[in-house]
Design a protein around this motif. Structure first.
Motif, PDB file in Angstrom:
ATOM      1  N   ASN A 104      31.541  10.435 109.024  1.00  0.00           N
ATOM      2  CA  ASN A 104      31.376  11.914 108.173  1.00  0.00           C
ATOM      3  C   ASN A 104      32.554  11.785 106.955  1.00  0.00           C
ATOM      4  O   ASN A 104      32.941  12.571 106.641  1.00  0.00           O
ATOM      5  CB  ASN A 104      31.476  12.985 108.959  1.00  0.00           C
ATOM      6  N   LEU A 105      33.147  10.517 106.625  1.00  0.00           N
ATOM      7  CA  LEU A 105      34.166  10.277 105.752  1.00  0.00           C
ATOM      8  C   LEU A 105      34.070  11.060 104.497  1.00  0.00           C
ATOM      9  O   LEU A 105      34.613  11.712 103.910  1.00  0.00           O
ATOM     10  CB  LEU A 105      34.838   9.037 105.833  1.00  0.00           C
ATOM     11  N   PHE A 106      32.820  10.344 103.899  1.00  0.00           N
ATOM     12  CA  PHE A 106      32.382  10.966 102.670  1.00  0.00           C
ATOM     13  C   PHE A 106      32.057  12.534 102.450  1.00  0.00           C
ATOM     14  O   PHE A 106      32.683  13.236 101.672  1.00  0.00           O
ATOM     15  CB  PHE A 106      31.120  10.100 102.075  1.00  0.00           C
ATOM     16  N   GLU A 107      31.697  13.106 103.401  1.00  0.00           N
ATOM     17  CA  GLU A 107      31.245  14.405 103.571  1.00  0.00           C
ATOM     18  C   GLU A 107      32.690  15.281 103.823  1.00  0.00           C
ATOM     19  O   GLU A 107      32.585  16.214 103.018  1.00  0.00           O
ATOM     20  CB  GLU A 107      30.262  14.660 105.071  1.00  0.00           C
ATOM     21  N   ARG A 108      33.537  14.892 104.464  1.00  0.00           N
ATOM     22  CA  ARG A 108      35.113  15.246 104.608  1.00  0.00           C
ATOM     23  C   ARG A 108      35.738  15.386 103.232  1.00  0.00           C
ATOM     24  O   ARG A 108      36.341  16.239 103.147  1.00  0.00           O
ATOM     25  CB  ARG A 108      35.806  14.495 105.822  1.00  0.00           C
ATOM     26  N   ILE A 109      35.346  14.275 102.685  1.00  0.00           N
ATOM     27  CA  ILE A 109      36.218  14.302 101.249  1.00  0.00           C
ATOM     28  C   ILE A 109      35.510  15.245 100.401  1.00  0.00           C
ATOM     29  O   ILE A 109      36.246  15.821  99.755  1.00  0.00           O
ATOM     30  CB  ILE A 109      36.060  12.632 100.482  1.00  0.00           C
ATOM     31  N   ILE A 110      34.126  15.455 100.399  1.00  0.00           N
ATOM     32  CA  ILE A 110      33.665  16.394  99.327  1.00  0.00           C
ATOM     33  C   ILE A 110      34.179  17.827 100.009  1.00  0.00           C
ATOM     34  O   ILE A 110      34.299  18.589  99.096  1.00  0.00           O
ATOM     35  CB  ILE A 110      32.163  16.392  99.570  1.00  0.00           C
ATOM     36  N   ALA A 111      34.209  17.786 101.224  1.00  0.00           N
ATOM     37  CA  ALA A 111      34.735  19.195 101.812  1.00  0.00           C
ATOM     38  C   ALA A 111      36.152  19.575 101.120  1.00  0.00           C
ATOM     39  O   ALA A 111      36.329  20.608 101.015  1.00  0.00           O
ATOM     40  CB  ALA A 111      34.722  19.246 103.337  1.00  0.00           C
ATOM     41  N   ILE A 112      36.758  18.589 100.877  1.00  0.00           N
ATOM     42  CA  ILE A 112      38.223  18.854 100.540  1.00  0.00           C
ATOM     43  C   ILE A 112      37.991  19.832  99.014  1.00  0.00           C
ATOM     44  O   ILE A 112      38.875  20.778  98.740  1.00  0.00           O
ATOM     45  CB  ILE A 112      38.936  17.731 100.299  1.00  0.00           C
ATOM     46  N   PHE A 113      37.036  19.431  98.444  1.00  0.00           N
ATOM     47  CA  PHE A 113      37.025  19.993  96.994  1.00  0.00           C
ATOM     48  C   PHE A 113      36.265  21.643  97.309  1.00  0.00           C
ATOM     49  O   PHE A 113      36.145  22.363  96.360  1.00  0.00           O
ATOM     50  CB  PHE A 113      35.988  19.588  96.028  1.00  0.00           C
ATOM     51  N   LEU A 114      36.023  21.778  98.526  1.00  0.00           N
ATOM     52  CA  LEU A 114      34.988  22.984  98.584  1.00  0.00           C
ATOM     53  C   LEU A 114      35.990  24.188  99.593  1.00  0.00           C
ATOM     54  O   LEU A 114      35.656  25.198  99.825  1.00  0.00           O
ATOM     55  CB  LEU A 114      33.738  22.717  99.402  1.00  0.00           C
ATOM     56  N   ILE A 115      37.052  23.754 100.141  1.00  0.00           N
ATOM     57  CA  ILE A 115      37.838  24.224 101.059  1.00  0.00           C
ATOM     58  C   ILE A 115      39.022  25.349 100.041  1.00  0.00           C
ATOM     59  O   ILE A 115      39.657  24.495  99.573  1.00  0.00           O
ATOM     60  CB  ILE A 115      38.465  23.561 102.340  1.00  0.00           C
ATOM     61  N   PRO A 116      38.904  26.656 100.058  1.00  0.00           N
ATOM     62  CA  PRO A 116      39.697  27.165  99.488  1.00  0.00           C
ATOM     63  C   PRO A 116      41.046  27.096  99.420  1.00  0.00           C
ATOM     64  O   PRO A 116      41.820  26.986  98.463  1.00  0.00           O
ATOM     65  CB  PRO A 116      39.248  28.899  99.671  1.00  0.00           C
ATOM     66  N   GLU A 117      41.677  26.896 100.646  1.00  0.00           N
ATOM     67  CA  GLU A 117      42.995  26.723 101.006  1.00  0.00           C
ATOM     68  C   GLU A 117      43.469  25.326 100.312  1.00  0.00           C
ATOM     69  O   GLU A 117      44.675  25.169  99.888  1.00  0.00           O
ATOM     70  CB  GLU A 117      43.226  26.648 102.452  1.00  0.00           C
ATOM     71  N   LEU A 118      42.585  24.254 100.357  1.00  0.00           N
ATOM     72  CA  LEU A 118      42.861  22.853  99.891  1.00  0.00           C
ATOM     73  C   LEU A 118      42.964  23.093  98.256  1.00  0.00           C
ATOM     74  O   LEU A 118      43.804  22.687  97.783  1.00  0.00           O
ATOM     75  CB  LEU A 118      41.885  21.942 100.274  1.00  0.00           C
ATOM     76  N   ILE A 119      41.988  23.866  97.603  1.00  0.00           N
ATOM     77  CA  ILE A 119      42.157  23.851  96.246  1.00  0.00           C
ATOM     78  C   ILE A 119      43.575  24.680  95.892  1.00  0.00           C
ATOM     79  O   ILE A 119      44.243  24.421  94.975  1.00  0.00           O
ATOM     80  CB  ILE A 119      40.871  24.704  95.748  1.00  0.00           C
ATOM     81  N   LEU A 120      43.718  25.769  96.665  1.00  0.00           N
ATOM     82  CA  LEU A 120      44.840  26.597  96.074  1.00  0.00           C
ATOM     83  C   LEU A 120      46.130  25.601  96.475  1.00  0.00           C
ATOM     84  O   LEU A 120      47.306  25.664  95.693  1.00  0.00           O
ATOM     85  CB  LEU A 120      45.102  27.781  97.125  1.00  0.00           C
ATOM     86  N   GLY A 121      46.400  24.802  97.690  1.00  0.00           N
ATOM     87  CA  GLY A 121      47.478  23.904  97.797  1.00  0.00           C
ATOM     88  C   GLY A 121      47.609  23.209  96.627  1.00  0.00           C
ATOM     89  O   GLY A 121      48.668  22.681  96.373  1.00  0.00           O
ATOM     90  N   LEU A 122      46.434  22.255  96.089  1.00  0.00           N
ATOM     91  CA  LEU A 122      46.607  21.494  95.151  1.00  0.00           C
ATOM     92  C   LEU A 122      47.303  21.990  93.947  1.00  0.00           C
ATOM     93  O   LEU A 122      47.837  21.516  93.034  1.00  0.00           O
ATOM     94  CB  LEU A 122      45.211  20.549  94.924  1.00  0.00           C
ATOM     95  N   THR A 123      46.340  23.475  93.709  1.00  0.00           N
ATOM     96  CA  THR A 123      47.013  24.218  92.530  1.00  0.00           C
ATOM     97  C   THR A 123      48.374  24.411  92.586  1.00  0.00           C
ATOM     98  O   THR A 123      49.193  24.367  91.560  1.00  0.00           O
ATOM     99  CB  THR A 123      46.116  25.324  92.305  1.00  0.00           C
ATOM    100  N   PHE A 124      48.997  24.714  93.773  1.00  0.00           N
ATOM    101  CA  PHE A 124      50.311  25.197  93.718  1.00  0.00           C
ATOM    102  C   PHE A 124      51.190  23.824  93.832  1.00  0.00           C
ATOM    103  O   PHE A 124      52.395  23.943  92.860  1.00  0.00           O
ATOM    104  CB  PHE A 124      50.913  25.468  95.193  1.00  0.00           C
ATOM    105  N   TYR A 125      50.701  22.797  94.104  1.00  0.00           N
ATOM    106  CA  TYR A 125      51.489  21.366  94.027  1.00  0.00           C
ATOM    107  C   TYR A 125      51.479  20.987  92.394  1.00  0.00           C
ATOM    108  O   TYR A 125      52.309  20.652  91.974  1.00  0.00           O
ATOM    109  CB  TYR A 125      50.627  20.210  94.491  1.00  0.00           C
ATOM    110  N   GLY A 126      50.329  21.379  91.866  1.00  0.00           N
ATOM    111  CA  GLY A 126      50.336  21.146  90.144  1.00  0.00           C
ATOM    112  C   GLY A 126      51.292  22.199  89.502  1.00  0.00           C
ATOM    113  O   GLY A 126      51.878  21.583  88.473  1.00  0.00           O
TER     114      GLY A 126
END
Length: 133
Positions: free
Chosen positions: A49-71
């Motif tokens: 499920n690696l590919f599916e989980r990598i795609i999920a990274i871009f769909l989980i709001p907390e991860l998107i917010l976390g990357l935004t905060f890092y930026g």
């Protein structure tokens, strides 16, 4: 303002530089928090499920917010670097590690072993020594 001396060069860290430093640290720690919360939603990762989980990274709001905060933290760090030497900015930003461990303790009930506590103390002491005249 504190006067910082490195070799023959003097660098002054005033209020603006301190604000850039604190913004960089704060947004980076907030990014850590969001990434940890988002990572918990990824569930088990395996070869199937690696590919599916990598795609999920871009769909989980907390991860998107976390990357935004890092930026945003990176932008604040870049602004800090326009004002102070890298040899002062980089160690000072290492306080992110201290605050991240404390965040883990208070938010996620993670344990802080004695050796890690000593390590955090050394980080704080190192930052203090580097930023002193």
């Amino acid at each position: 303002m504190s006067l910082i001396t490195f070799g023959s060069k003097q660098q002054i860290m005033g209020l603006v530089e301190f604000v850039y430093l604190m913004l960089s640290i704060s947004f980076s720690v907030a990014g850590q928090l969001c990434l940890k919360l988002g990572a918990a939603k990824l569930n088990e990762i395996s070869a199937s499920n690696l590919f599916e989980r990598i795609i999920a990274i871009f769909l989980i709001p907390e991860l998107i917010l976390g990357l935004t905060f890092y930026g945003v933290g990176a932008i604040a760090y870049i602004l800090l670097l326009t004002k102070v030497d890298l040899s002062m900015a980089a160690p000072a930003v290492s306080l992110v590690y201290v605050f991240s461990v404390l965040l883990g303790y208070f938010w996620f009930n993670e344990m802080i072993p004695l050796t890690r506590s000593f390590g955090l103390g050394f980080v704080v002491l190192g930052v203090m020594l580097i930023t002193l005249k």
